[in-house]
Design an enzyme around this catalytic site. Structure first.
Site, PDB file in Angstrom:
ATOM      1  N   LYS A 230      -9.036   3.314  -2.483  1.00  0.00           N
ATOM      2  CA  LYS A 230      -9.425   2.608  -1.263  1.00  0.00           C
ATOM      3  C   LYS A 230     -10.795   3.079  -0.776  1.00  0.00           C
ATOM      4  O   LYS A 230     -11.020   4.264  -0.559  1.00  0.00           O
ATOM      5  CB  LYS A 230      -8.358   2.849  -0.196  1.00  0.00           C
ATOM      6  CG  LYS A 230      -8.515   2.040   1.081  1.00  0.00           C
ATOM      7  CD  LYS A 230      -7.328   2.338   1.991  1.00  0.00           C
ATOM      8  CE  LYS A 230      -7.351   1.551   3.279  1.00  0.00           C
ATOM      9  NZ  LYS A 230      -6.181   1.892   4.134  1.00  0.00           N
TER      10      LYS A 230
ATOM     11  N   GLU B 146       0.836  -1.200   0.000  1.00  0.00           N
ATOM     12  CA  GLU B 146       0.000   0.000   0.000  1.00  0.00           C
ATOM     13  C   GLU B 146       0.876   1.258   0.000  1.00  0.00           C
ATOM     14  O   GLU B 146       1.874   1.330   0.723  1.00  0.00           O
ATOM     15  CB  GLU B 146      -0.882  -0.023   1.258  1.00  0.00           C
ATOM     16  CG  GLU B 146      -1.764   1.194   1.447  1.00  0.00           C
ATOM     17  CD  GLU B 146      -2.547   1.146   2.752  1.00  0.00           C
ATOM     18  OE1 GLU B 146      -3.517   1.917   2.879  1.00  0.00           O
ATOM     19  OE2 GLU B 146      -2.196   0.339   3.649  1.00  0.00           O
TER      20      GLU B 146
ATOM     21  N   CYS C  78      -5.524  -2.915   2.048  1.00  0.00           N
ATOM     22  CA  CYS C  78      -5.390  -2.969   3.504  1.00  0.00           C
ATOM     23  C   CYS C  78      -6.724  -3.165   4.225  1.00  0.00           C
ATOM     24  O   CYS C  78      -7.284  -4.259   4.220  1.00  0.00           O
ATOM     25  CB  CYS C  78      -4.661  -1.719   3.990  1.00  0.00           C
ATOM     26  SG  CYS C  78      -3.975  -1.861   5.670  1.00  0.00           S
TER      27      CYS C  78
END
Length: 270
Positions: free
Chosen positions: A109, A40, A141
């Site tokens: 995200k 990430e 994540c």
């Protein structure tokens, strides 16, 4: 398909260094590598108070162009995270770069960790892409801890979930469990590349992993920097669905009804 998990120690704001490390990996892998997965926000490092827009990159900038050129030179795909600047807005983004299309997927995200909610904006869409025999879906994540994004991608046809991760102590076990659950319940591969080392006041958990469609852990890294080549056996996809097929066996028409009798409550489904 052979893929590589590149568990690296990124540096906040040191974009040249982070890019150089990524290119070093790209040019160092075996010729039969099809996909490399980085952590990430590897290119930029994390967003921090007072350090958001100064670390953010545009998708048409020289950093992504260098990776596109490397992708074409090595004939492989690259999944890598960055802080993306779009006008005045910054997103936590992962791109999938392919030799044919350059930036073939851009995923912002959708589930932001509490510390980043005042720093970047959430995305509002999920994406997958069929490429060289696999249908690849992207997650970042904290997305991994929710069943819905992975299920949505699987419903779109994804059989390989790629997770660019920046998971820190003490949450390593959380993502180890979640990765197995997401792979098993969707009967697909899950390739997760986490960050190593320290940065932004955090100690990262490492433990990048490849999970099979039956939920078995096929590989798990330690905590140090690791560049690991792994092979996806497509036979595992059909084997996982030999006796049962979760997507087909779901009973989505069931609805819950709450019944109350005094202080007692119970749910009934029909």
């Amino acid at each position: 398909m052979q893929l590589v998990l590149a568990q690296l120690a990124s540096r906040e704001g040191e974009i040249e260094h982070n890019l150089a490390r990524a290119l070093e990996v790209v040019h160092g892998v075996d010729d039969d590598t099809a996909l490399i997965v980085f952590p990430e926000t590897h290119l930029s490092g994390f967003a921090e108070p007072e350090h958001v827009s100064d670390r953010a990159l545009t998708l048409d900038g020289p950093e992504l162009q260098a990776l596109i050129e490397a992708s074409r030179e090595r004939d492989l795909a690259i999944a890598i995270g960055l802080l993306e600047r779009d006008g005045e807005t910054v997103f936590n983004t992962t791109v999938l770069i392919t030799p044919e299309d350059g930036i073939a997927l851009r995923y912002r995200k959708t589930h932001l960790w509490p510390d980043e909610r005042t720093l970047v904006q959430p995305g509002d869409a999920l994406h997958c892409l069929e490429w060289r025999g696999r249908c690849i879906g992207l997650l970042i994540c904290y997305d991994l801890e929710f069943p819905e994004p992975a299920r949505a991608l699987a419903t779109m046809g994804a059989d390989l979930l790629v997770v660019t991760n920046g998971n820190m102590d003490p949450y390593g076990p959380v993502h180890a469990r979640a990765a197995q659950a997401r792979a098993q319940e969707n009967q697909c591969f899950l390739a997760m590349s986490n960050r190593a080392g320290q940065g932004a006041g955090l100690t990262f958990a490492g433990e990048s992993a490849l999970i099979g469609p039956d939920g078995d852990t096929l590989f798990r890294a330690g905590r140090e920097e690791t560049v690991q080549a792994l092979h996806l056996d497509p036979a595992r996809l059909s084997s996982a669905k030999q006796d049962y097929h979760y997507a087909e066996d779901r009973r989505l028409s069931l609805r819950g009804h709450l019944e109350t009798q005094g202080s007692r409550r119970s749910w009934h489904f029909d």
